[in-house]
Scaffold this active site. Structure first.
Site: not given
Lengths: 617, 617
Positions: B458-460
């Site tokens: 998550y968050e890239g």
């Protein structure tokens, strides 16, 4: 204890997407390539007693096995994870469908593949049983554990059981009518079996009363068979302390009547099951022996030689757990590959009008190749090891038998330790390829990540395997077997270097560095074990992993040489052979290339491992 | 959906054993060492606007925060995993105790640590907020996600919100009365935001009607705050295609009355929660916007600049997710260490009468050092990065601000990507140290293994971070920032080499190899990106990991230099400083020593990555 959230509406993942990704397709072509081109199936089939295992027969057997595993066993993998086996009042109900599937497995004769015809088995070589075990585990790790443990019990009884014990138990175990277990662990005795406390008191009638608690007993209780044959480590009253005072006993769940049928219930009871991270469908039992008057057992072999017999089971089981690593890696790879070919996201870096499937992204490609190449390397190494086992048991020439036995014994900790270590990495990479979807349980990728996590622990942790590799398998003979294997690696490396083909030369370059590193490490282990025992053992697991990547890289190097020949002679599927070369090259430059880092860790890094005092932690 | 087995009797693990291992003790001494000796807290406290952050004040703040995290938040970690947040009829009930703990968190002012005094925050530097965030996440990853997302929303509104929006939302977010979310992902739009379809239609009154489906929305619905401020990416009717047509909107759960209180319910509804592998207590929502007449939103900043604003949130969040990796690694380490000091098994290799605690075993020592050293390296790198952020925002000198900003921007993908990648490895090693007990959920080690697995996604994903590192952070300036950082590494390396102390020289040797590898890789990335874009991106994740180990090793090298000085001047706790040197040496020879393997992967290995055609898979 665990409470679940209520059932939730509408998962994000559409159901048909799931179905399409849920199947397991046995990689028969890859398996046959390894069997025929690397492991020498044709040679094995010329060994006395192995004549039935012709390449044609073997292919037919594997096709049949693949069909069974994919159609009957694989569909129970996800449901078993969702609805694990459960305990009620001492009885264990296995996951839906397991009982029926095991009955079908037994009736088709799959339990007996590698066991003697004399006891109802098919008597096929270990090299043939090996892909069968891989397929069953890939289809369903939890399910496959039950026959895996029966295999171990069969091996132990074949070697150490009395004629009477063989007569009573073997046919029923080989047929899959009954199943077997290994009872080693106690709360205070895990890796350290010297601490076993379970007692066995002779009753004067040839039987013993067994009492104590065993934990982590896989399939220690279940509803899939008529009877369960527990093989139990325990101490007699006169036994010396430590591992030299351990004996092995058979304690059946139901005593066996004179006519061979199950009789009175024995005093061994499952008091609970563990709530585990993975392999949830397989019941992991706490067994209580002798709480109600005493469990009746019979001694296997001689008193105080239990550990020796247990090692027979354990060595078979260790090799099989190595296969489990390959199995879960293959399954995770298939799932990730299907997702990568399906999921559309972002443009192609080389330029495309719109979004493309993520298999076009270089990093997804890198992850897939990492999964694929490690799985193929571990498979090749395991199958070659199985062939050595067959030669060690069946070859007419004594020296050849001995050399193969030495190779097999050296490889068992490597196959167990390295294949399982990579399986965690491969399963984790599979989750990563799925992105956020990988973290959602409905997708199924996370199950492999959870399931794989036990493999480096049970049947001896990676450290236990590495201790075996350092002590018994390397230092004891002054590194002779290790050096002989490295010489074989060098021969392959020379072939690669002299080929003139750029891919092969590139593979040979890394294989040369790997062989150099391994050679230096073997010399270090042999040379320093006595003077610096902690320093050498500080590098034991890195040594095991180094052996894994160098020997796995060696096998893929051999594969690349064969594939090049096939392409030159225009024989067969050129895509298949080109992929073999590409996979070997990836492995060489991305995995085998870590060899020198391991050498540094082992040869230069021991002081860092032991630098802190206990207080400084 | 998931059915659980019935509650089982008698787990193997004794309950008091569990309690003793379940606590989190904030590593304040380690944190303060990094803050004061590596990250330059004293210098930060001289920056305009940072004068309150004197070392004494900071120590007091951290002690208070540590107490809160250990006593209030950490005890909810395991229970939250066992009884996750659940959905019923559109409402989400969070795990037991979360609501009360969040209220206490907000009332104590912890949400506002790094936010402006103007809106009710404490206005402390990011360098001070950083250990607070680490502690909260170590105590409870699931819990800490809620304030983490509020932090991002606050950053975005501070930068791009109108005065009206700031007035309405900021004070309530900073106080923790309301919370924030990031709404990016849609079923077809994960890493690829160009595919976002959510629509925003202007109503002529300054508001927009928002409609669409967002998935994976962390704390998208919950019962811990009066109102939830959704920041939502959507397209207006006139927007161009792709990422240039995305705008950012505020869509509050409850519309805000003129007096600032929550008013009518907005048309955004949680239709389900995901059933996840880990961080189970944090609700991951599917949000439906506008199904019942339209959700009312207001535009943040200008139309079609949404991605730019979202990146403000995202960069803050990425750094914080990097801290989450450090947090879970620290927690897993503490747990494994406690177990290793407690579990008695096998003799000491150097000879002992009976069995000893497993911390005496070299391989357990190696695993603990691997966990510890990677965690410490990642922490040092993150804190130094936070200090650069403060200098970039507060330093009086323009050139210094710019240099620090460049350093910070280079480091964000490394901190996010590398700290989270190692956290999976560290948590997995923690399970391994526990042996079979690690696989049993009651023990608690497995939770970290499950929780950590989301962090690289998550968050890239790590690949997205690596793309950022290759493209925007390295190639765009011709490698200038990267080279400047490597020059600093070289300076530390020279100091180590010239020290004459064997440990420091050994660390310097590996740091030199690491710097060589990184330098060659930077040159390769800069030199080949245009001519061979896929080849360079094939090595993007290895490049990120290489940067992580070299820069992490650099920081531990600096730590070892400081510790050596302290020992020479007999200042303070010699055990502590000796451990710093030992830990740095371990990292150098076991982790940093992998640098050249990464170089080979990147510089020589791209053809293997792309060798297979899609058909050949």
């Amino acid at each position: 204890m665990v409470l679940q959230a209520p059932v939730l509406p509408g998962p994000v993942v559409p159901p048909n997407f799931l179905e399409s990704l849920m199947s397991y397709v046995a990689p028969l072509k890859d398996m046959l390539f390894v069997l025929n081109e690397l492991a020498g199936l044709e040679q094995v089939s010329t060994l006395p007693g192995c004549e039935d295992a012709t390449p044609e027969t073997v292919e037919a057997v594997l096709q049949e096995n693949a069909k069974f595993c994919s159609e009957v066993v694989a569909p129970l993998n996800r449901s078993g994870d969702q609805e694990p086996s459960y305990w009620h009042d001492g009885e264990v109900t296995t996951s839906k469908g397991f009982k029926e599937a095991f009955k079908a497995f037994a009736e088709a004769g799959w339990q007996g593949v590698q066991h003697p015809v004399e006891f109802g088995g098919q008597g096929l070589p270990k090299l043939v049983a090996t892909p069968c075990i891989e397929m069953l585990n890939a289809a369903n790790l939890s399910f496959a554990l039950c026959p895996l443990l029966s295999d171990g019990a069969i091996e132990a009884l074949l070697t150490a059981g009395s004629d009477e014990q063989k007569r009573i138990y073997l046919e029923n175990l080989v047929s899959g009518k009954w199943t077997g277990t290994m009872n080693l662990t106690e709360p205070q005795a895990g890796s350290d079996l010297a601490l076993v406390r379970t007692r066995a008191v002779p009753q004067g009638d040839g039987t013993y009363k067994i009492s104590g608690t065993k934990i982590f007993i896989t399939y220690g209780e279940h509803d899939m068979a008529e009877n369960i044959v527990h093989l139990v480590l325990a101490r007699t009253p006169s036994a010396p302390e430590g591992v030299k005072g351990i004996s092995l006993f058979i304690v059946p769940k139901f005593m066996v009547n004179a006519d061979g049928t199950p009789g009175a219930r024995n005093d061994v009871h499952c008091v609970s099951l563990e709530h585990k991270l993975g392999i949830k469908a397989s019941p992991t039992a706490v067994l209580q022996f002798g709480d109600h008057g005493g469990a009746v057992g019979t001694l296997v072999g001689e008193e105080n030689r239990g550990l020796e017999y247990m090692f027979i089971m354990m060595n078979a089981a260790r090799f099989a757990v190595g296969l489990q690593g390959i199995s879960v890696a293959e399954r995770a790879y298939q799932k990730a590959l299907a997702y990568a070919k399906d999921r559309v996201q972002s443009r192609d870096l080389a330029g495309s009008a719109g979004a493309v499937t993520i298999i076009h992204q270089p990093d997804v490609r890198r992850m897939l190749m990492s999964m694929r190449s490690q799985t193929e390397a571990a498979r090749a190494l395991a199958y070659v090891t199985a062939a050595a086992h067959d030669a060690a048991h069946h070859h007419a020439d004594d020296a050849t038998r001995k050399a193969n036995q030495a190779f097999y014994e050296f490889m068992v900790p490597v196959v167990k330790g390295w294949s399982t270590e990579i399986s965690i990495d491969v399963a984790s990479t599979g989750v990563q390829i799925h992105g956020g979807m990988g973290f959602i349980e409905e997708t199924g990728a996370a199950q492999f990540y959870r399931d794989a996590r036990i493999l480096t622990i049970y049947e001896g942790t990676t450290a236990i395997q590495a201790n075996d590799l350092v002590g018994r398998k390397t230092a004891r003979d002054g590194g002779a077997v290790a050096k002989a294997i490295i010489a074989q690696v060098r021969a392959t490396q020379a072939e690669l270097a002299n080929s003139g083909a750029p891919d092969l030369v590139a593979i040979g370059k890394q294989l040369a560095s790997g062989a150099d590193a391994l050679e230096q490490v073997v010399a270090y282990v042999v040379g320093n074990l006595k003077s610096d025992i902690k320093g050498v053992f500080a590098g034991s697991v890195p040594y095991l992993k180094l052996a894994g990547i160098v020997l796995g890289g060696w096998q893929l190097g051999r594969a690349a040489l064969v594939a090049t020949q096939k392409l030159q002679s225009a024989a067969g599927d050129s895509n298949f052979y080109q992929a073999k070369i590409g996979t070997a090259r990836f492995f060489a430059e991305h995995i085998l290339s870590q060899a020198d880092a391991y050498r540094i860790s082992i040869v230069e890094g021991s002081s860092g491992v032991m630098a802190l005092t206990e207080d400084q932690f």
